[in-house]
Design a protein around this motif. Structure first.
Motif, short mmCIF file in Angstrom:
data_model
loop_
_atom_site.label_atom_id
_atom_site.label_comp_id
_atom_site.label_asym_id
_atom_site.label_seq_id
_atom_site.Cartn_x
_atom_site.Cartn_y
_atom_site.Cartn_z
N UNK A 104 0.85 -1.18 0.00
CA UNK A 104 0.00 0.00 0.00
C UNK A 104 0.89 1.23 0.00
N UNK A 105 0.62 2.16 -0.89
CA UNK A 105 1.43 3.36 -1.03
C UNK A 105 1.33 4.24 0.21
N UNK A 106 2.51 4.63 0.75
CA UNK A 106 2.55 5.54 1.88
C UNK A 106 2.80 6.97 1.43
N UNK A 107 3.82 7.14 0.56
CA UNK A 107 4.22 8.49 0.19
C UNK A 107 5.00 8.47 -1.11
N UNK A 108 5.00 9.59 -1.82
CA UNK A 108 5.85 9.81 -2.99
C UNK A 108 6.68 11.06 -2.73
N UNK A 109 8.00 10.96 -2.91
CA UNK A 109 8.87 12.13 -2.82
C UNK A 109 9.45 12.39 -4.20
N UNK A 110 9.57 13.67 -4.54
CA UNK A 110 9.90 14.05 -5.91
C UNK A 110 11.17 14.90 -5.99
N UNK A 111 11.31 15.82 -5.06
CA UNK A 111 12.40 16.80 -5.13
C UNK A 111 13.56 16.38 -4.23
N UNK A 112 14.80 16.54 -4.73
CA UNK A 112 15.97 16.24 -3.92
C UNK A 112 15.94 17.02 -2.62
N UNK A 113 16.15 16.32 -1.49
CA UNK A 113 16.13 16.97 -0.18
C UNK A 113 14.74 17.07 0.43
N UNK A 114 13.74 16.64 -0.29
CA UNK A 114 12.36 16.76 0.19
C UNK A 114 12.13 15.90 1.43
N UNK A 115 11.38 16.45 2.37
CA UNK A 115 10.99 15.73 3.59
C UNK A 115 9.47 15.74 3.68
N UNK A 116 8.89 14.56 3.87
CA UNK A 116 7.45 14.46 4.06
C UNK A 116 7.16 13.71 5.35
N UNK A 117 6.10 14.16 6.05
CA UNK A 117 5.74 13.51 7.30
C UNK A 117 4.33 12.94 7.18
N UNK A 118 4.17 11.74 7.72
CA UNK A 118 2.88 11.08 7.77
C UNK A 118 2.73 10.56 9.18
N UNK A 119 2.12 11.37 10.04
CA UNK A 119 1.98 11.05 11.47
C UNK A 119 3.37 10.80 12.08
N UNK A 120 3.66 9.59 12.50
CA UNK A 120 4.95 9.30 13.15
C UNK A 120 6.03 8.89 12.13
#
Lengths: 113, 114
Positions: A44-60
């Motif tokens: 199941x997909x959690x996240x997609x990151x696209x840009x170098x250095x990108x940070x994404x948060x999904x709860x914990x």
């Protein structure tokens, strides 16, 4: 052959601990996705990151894409038994005008109550 | 909202037998895929389809065949099953091959060839 290596391969920790899993390659990716797979189910997909250095948060869960877009990390804070599963990364490569996805070998996480 | 549905969930085949793994999706996705998952090996692409009537080989197509007569259905055929085909098979779909769209996976078919 493009490879996407994940480490560690296995991880068993106590509830409440923090952990980081890694996804590394020599290839540069257009984007990178993280999936979680529970026993008997599909990823199941959690996240997609696209840009170098990108940070994404999904709860914990905190996901980071490396500056050079060759690697990524997933950090879980205060792990819970519900986080147990197989974590897969998948990198997108642009090849001959189409996107080809390479899946990593996976990190199997077990969180003990 | 069913997503991607695979049948059967489990199957045991004898060497040399044939079978079809069924996959259907109700999201009107053009792109559909078949992967196999072996322990410690990640997901390997068997075949994919970019739309009805169009299919193409992935990394490990030998011993398999596919067809795509409709947008919804993408069956995988195993002819002359071999022990090396023991694996968990996943069907997946995507809306378009643009980089930000993730896969929707089915729940898998666990196949054992004895």
């Amino acid at each position: 052959t493009q490879l996407l290596e994940q480490s560690p391969q296995f991880l068993s920790i106590q509830e409440g601990e923090n952990l980081t899993v890694y996804c590394n390659s020599s290839s540069v990716f257009s984007s990178l996705q993280w999936y979680r797979q529970e026993p008997g189910e599909g990823p199941v997909l959690l996240v997609t990151v696209v840009t170098g250095g990108e940070v994404k948060k999904l709860k914990r869960l905190t996901f980071q894409f490396g500056d050079a877009r060759k690697d990524s990390s997933l950090h879980i804070t205060a792990a819970q038994p519900g986080d147990t599963g197989l974590y897969l990364c998948a990198g997108a490569l642009l090849t001959s005008g189409t996107y080809k996805y390479i899946f990593g070998t996976g990190t199997r996480l077990k969180v003990l109550a | 909202n069913a997503g991607v549905t695979q049948t059967p969930k489990f199957r045991i085949l004898k060497i040399g037998q044939s079978m079809t793994l069924q996959c259907t999706q109700d999201m009107n996705h053009n792109y559909m895929y078949w992967y196999r998952q072996d322990p410690g090996m990640g997901l390997k692409l068997i075949y994919y389809s970019v739309g009805a009537g169009i299919t193409d080989k992935g990394e490990v197509p030998n011993g398999y065949n596919v067809s795509r007569s409709t947008t919804e259905d993408f069956p995988l055929r195993l002819e002359l099953a071999a022990p090396s085909q023991t694996s968990v098979y996943f069907c997946a779909s995507r809306r378009d091959p643009q980089r930000n769209y993730g896969y929707t996976f089915g729940s898998g078919t666990r196949l054992t060839v004895v």
